[in-house]
Design a protein around this motif. Structure first.
Motif, PDB file in Angstrom:
ATOM      1  N   LEU A 126      -3.059  48.041 -23.054  1.00 58.57           N
ATOM      2  CA  LEU A 126      -2.664  47.582 -21.723  1.00 58.57           C
ATOM      3  C   LEU A 126      -3.197  48.514 -20.638  1.00 58.57           C
ATOM      4  O   LEU A 126      -3.711  48.078 -19.606  1.00 58.57           O
ATOM      5  CB  LEU A 126      -1.141  47.469 -21.622  1.00 58.57           C
ATOM      6  CG  LEU A 126      -0.494  46.355 -22.445  1.00 58.57           C
ATOM      7  CD1 LEU A 126       1.012  46.529 -22.482  1.00 58.57           C
ATOM      8  CD2 LEU A 126      -0.879  44.977 -21.917  1.00 58.57           C
ATOM      9  N   ARG A 127      -3.093  49.807 -20.895  1.00 57.61           N
ATOM     10  CA  ARG A 127      -3.581  50.798 -19.929  1.00 57.61           C
ATOM     11  C   ARG A 127      -5.100  50.665 -19.760  1.00 57.61           C
ATOM     12  O   ARG A 127      -5.601  50.687 -18.626  1.00 57.61           O
ATOM     13  CB  ARG A 127      -3.220  52.203 -20.398  1.00 57.61           C
ATOM     14  CG  ARG A 127      -3.553  53.293 -19.393  1.00 57.61           C
ATOM     15  CD  ARG A 127      -3.050  54.648 -19.854  1.00 57.61           C
ATOM     16  NE  ARG A 127      -1.604  54.649 -19.922  1.00 57.61           N
ATOM     17  CZ  ARG A 127      -0.817  55.132 -18.965  1.00 57.61           C
ATOM     18  NH1 ARG A 127      -1.344  55.663 -17.888  1.00 57.61           N
ATOM     19  NH2 ARG A 127       0.483  55.102 -19.090  1.00 57.61           N
ATOM     20  N   LEU A 128      -5.844  50.521 -20.860  1.00 60.21           N
ATOM     21  CA  LEU A 128      -7.298  50.361 -20.785  1.00 60.21           C
ATOM     22  C   LEU A 128      -7.690  49.098 -20.017  1.00 60.21           C
ATOM     23  O   LEU A 128      -8.728  49.056 -19.363  1.00 60.21           O
ATOM     24  CB  LEU A 128      -7.913  50.326 -22.184  1.00 60.21           C
ATOM     25  CG  LEU A 128      -8.062  51.671 -22.882  1.00 60.21           C
ATOM     26  CD1 LEU A 128      -8.505  51.490 -24.327  1.00 60.21           C
ATOM     27  CD2 LEU A 128      -9.053  52.547 -22.127  1.00 60.21           C
ATOM     28  N   ALA A 129      -6.847  48.064 -20.107  1.00 62.19           N
ATOM     29  CA  ALA A 129      -7.110  46.809 -19.409  1.00 62.19           C
ATOM     30  C   ALA A 129      -6.563  46.830 -17.978  1.00 62.19           C
ATOM     31  O   ALA A 129      -6.609  45.816 -17.276  1.00 62.19           O
ATOM     32  CB  ALA A 129      -6.498  45.645 -20.183  1.00 62.19           C
ATOM     33  N   SER A 130      -6.028  47.979 -17.546  1.00 64.20           N
ATOM     34  CA  SER A 130      -5.457  48.152 -16.202  1.00 64.20           C
ATOM     35  C   SER A 130      -4.330  47.174 -15.908  1.00 64.20           C
ATOM     36  O   SER A 130      -4.186  46.675 -14.791  1.00 64.20           O
ATOM     37  CB  SER A 130      -6.549  48.030 -15.127  1.00 64.20           C
ATOM     38  OG  SER A 130      -7.519  49.027 -15.307  1.00 64.20           O
ATOM     39  N   ILE A 131      -3.505  46.906 -16.932  1.00 61.75           N
ATOM     40  CA  ILE A 131      -2.339  46.041 -16.778  1.00 61.75           C
ATOM     41  C   ILE A 131      -1.157  46.913 -16.361  1.00 61.75           C
ATOM     42  O   ILE A 131      -0.809  47.872 -17.054  1.00 61.75           O
ATOM     43  CB  ILE A 131      -1.995  45.301 -18.094  1.00 61.75           C
ATOM     44  CG1 ILE A 131      -3.179  44.478 -18.604  1.00 61.75           C
ATOM     45  CG2 ILE A 131      -0.736  44.458 -17.927  1.00 61.75           C
ATOM     46  CD1 ILE A 131      -3.552  43.310 -17.742  1.00 61.75           C
ATOM     47  N   ALA A 132      -0.559  46.589 -15.231  1.00 59.60           N
ATOM     48  CA  ALA A 132       0.601  47.347 -14.748  1.00 59.60           C
ATOM     49  C   ALA A 132       1.827  47.004 -15.588  1.00 59.60           C
ATOM     50  O   ALA A 132       2.057  45.837 -15.915  1.00 59.60           O
ATOM     51  CB  ALA A 132       0.868  47.009 -13.285  1.00 59.60           C
ATOM     52  N   LEU A 133       2.591  48.013 -15.949  1.00 57.50           N
ATOM     53  CA  LEU A 133       3.818  47.792 -16.711  1.00 57.50           C
ATOM     54  C   LEU A 133       4.989  47.585 -15.758  1.00 57.50           C
ATOM     55  O   LEU A 133       5.038  48.188 -14.683  1.00 57.50           O
ATOM     56  CB  LEU A 133       4.102  48.979 -17.619  1.00 57.50           C
ATOM     57  CG  LEU A 133       3.086  49.252 -18.721  1.00 57.50           C
ATOM     58  CD1 LEU A 133       3.510  50.456 -19.541  1.00 57.50           C
ATOM     59  CD2 LEU A 133       2.892  48.037 -19.604  1.00 57.50           C
ATOM     60  N   PHE A 134       5.916  46.750 -16.168  1.00 54.08           N
ATOM     61  CA  PHE A 134       7.161  46.577 -15.428  1.00 54.08           C
ATOM     62  C   PHE A 134       8.055  47.787 -15.667  1.00 54.08           C
ATOM     63  O   PHE A 134       8.745  48.246 -14.786  1.00 54.08           O
ATOM     64  CB  PHE A 134       7.853  45.289 -15.877  1.00 54.08           C
ATOM     65  CG  PHE A 134       9.053  44.920 -15.072  1.00 54.08           C
ATOM     66  CD1 PHE A 134       8.916  44.239 -13.877  1.00 54.08           C
ATOM     67  CD2 PHE A 134      10.322  45.260 -15.506  1.00 54.08           C
ATOM     68  CE1 PHE A 134      10.022  43.896 -13.117  1.00 54.08           C
ATOM     69  CE2 PHE A 134      11.438  44.932 -14.757  1.00 54.08           C
ATOM     70  CZ  PHE A 134      11.294  44.251 -13.554  1.00 54.08           C
ATOM     71  N   ARG A 135       8.020  48.302 -16.909  1.00 53.24           N
ATOM     72  CA  ARG A 135       8.742  49.527 -17.255  1.00 53.24           C
ATOM     73  C   ARG A 135       7.969  50.242 -18.359  1.00 53.24           C
ATOM     74  O   ARG A 135       7.604  49.647 -19.365  1.00 53.24           O
ATOM     75  CB  ARG A 135      10.157  49.207 -17.726  1.00 53.24           C
ATOM     76  CG  ARG A 135      10.956  50.473 -18.051  1.00 53.24           C
ATOM     77  CD  ARG A 135      12.425  50.227 -18.200  1.00 53.24           C
ATOM     78  NE  ARG A 135      12.973  49.865 -16.888  1.00 53.24           N
ATOM     79  CZ  ARG A 135      14.075  49.139 -16.726  1.00 53.24           C
ATOM     80  NH1 ARG A 135      14.733  48.694 -17.753  1.00 53.24           N
ATOM     81  NH2 ARG A 135      14.510  48.858 -15.512  1.00 53.24           N
TER      82      ARG A 135
END
Length: 143
Positions: free
Chosen positions: A91-100
């Motif tokens: 997720l981080r590599l895909a630049s997806i922001a986490l809700f938490r």
């Protein structure tokens, strides 16, 4: 497919693009396609024993109201995974922001607590997913 154990409750999520949603669920979260009907914009996915169906918006869909973004307000789907860290990394590599961000939590059930690492993320349509890695149980501590 004859070995598949079909879950007794399977959410079917309406999405803007089955292709985008499949990319998110399969490439980033690790789901696999059990079957699909591309001509209908439909796919049935699994991750371990977790199952989910995705259907692209269309005029004959079973919608009971307007589909305002983000979708799925008021619900989150808990999905048990073997390990949070590899998913977090993708997720981080895909630049997806986490809700938490990943966090260790313990939930009490009578005299036992169940531990898990949980991380929350929204899918491309805004559905909130709570990914959990189980840590085991412990006796409730009395202070």
């Amino acid at each position: 497919m004859t070995d598949t154990i079909w879950a007794r409750l399977v959410p079917e999520l309406t999405c803007a693009s089955v292709t985008d949603s499949m990319r998110f669920y399969c490439d980033l979260l690790g789901f696999q396609v059990l079957y699909e009907r591309p001509e209908n914009g439909f796919v049935y996915l699994c991750l371990g024993t977790a199952q989910i169906m995705l259907e692209e918006e269309h005029s004959d869909a079973w919608t009971v109201g307007s589909l305002d973004r983000p979708l799925g307000r008021g619900i989150n789907f808990q999905i048990e995974v073997d390990a949070i860290q590899p998913i977090h990394d993708r997720l981080r590599l895909a630049s997806i922001a986490l809700f938490r961000e990943p966090n260790e939590v313990w939930y009490r059930q009578d005299e036992v607590e169940h531990g898990q690492i949980e991380m929350l993320v929204q899918d491309p349509d805004g559905y909130l997913l709570r990914l959990t890695e189980l840590l085991g149980t412990r006796t409730v501590s009395r202070v």
